[in-house]
Design an enzyme around this catalytic site. Sequence first.
Site, PDB file in Angstrom:
ATOM      1  CB  SER A 128       7.478  -7.383  -4.930  1.00 13.62           C
ATOM      2  OG  SER A 128       7.377  -6.582  -3.781  1.00 13.62           O
ATOM      3  CG  HIS A 163       3.471  -3.966  -4.416  1.00 13.73           C
ATOM      4  ND1 HIS A 163       2.991  -5.094  -5.038  1.00 13.73           N
ATOM      5  CD2 HIS A 163       4.568  -4.359  -3.709  1.00 13.73           C
ATOM      6  CE1 HIS A 163       3.766  -6.126  -4.705  1.00 13.73           C
ATOM      7  NE2 HIS A 163       4.722  -5.703  -3.905  1.00 13.73           N
TER       8      HIS A 163
END
Length: 236
Positions: A128, A163
């Site tokens: 991330s 994501h």
Amino acid sequence: MSQIKRQIIAMGGGGFSMEPENPLLDQYIIKQARRSTPTVCFLPHATDDAVRYSLRFFKAFTQLDAKPTYLSLFSSEIADLESFLMEQDVIYVGGGNTKSMIALWRGWDLDKLLQKAYENGTILAGVSAGANCWFEQCITDSLPGALTVLSCLGLLRGSFCPHYDGETERRPTLHQFLLEDKISRGYAADDGAAVHFIEGEVTCAVSSRPHAKAYVVRKVKEQVIEEAIATHYLGQ
């Protein structure tokens, strides 16, 4: 003497923080290191809960074939950050707020030290925010209320979106930014997928989930084109 390889492994999601019972991506990262039982340094700087995050890292990596350590920028006893980082085989960056993390790094000149470690053959990896940071640009939720484009360290060309399948607004927002020329062409990765770069080029994509994938995403003649990168499921 073996030739130094510059490597970055960017995870869209997954690893010990998102999949504590699924070590496939973390195992993959360790296996790419230049030594067996590599030193792995965790950087928890994207979160305000760094102590708990670091404990989770140690819990996971003490069960793997690695020597885990971490770097705090608030209560560190390490005076020579450069020497410490140059000794690491892997630097693993956690998720959280990309904007705050990069600002903190620049205040400590850690961005320059990370680039030096990269040039010296230390694998840079992360999930991330810890994947966003290596690119020229990223899609981030660092500011409340909306996804935005952020300039990052630029060790890799192009942009990154994590994501990609895990958060409903990621894909349409990236497509809109591309159509509006607000972000450059780049890469997107689902939760559980990672893109492995060697010398700045994609060598492969791997996943800890059977259907997770990574993509090259770009604008062509007012359309967004997604090209799936062949992704190897590590569970097979």
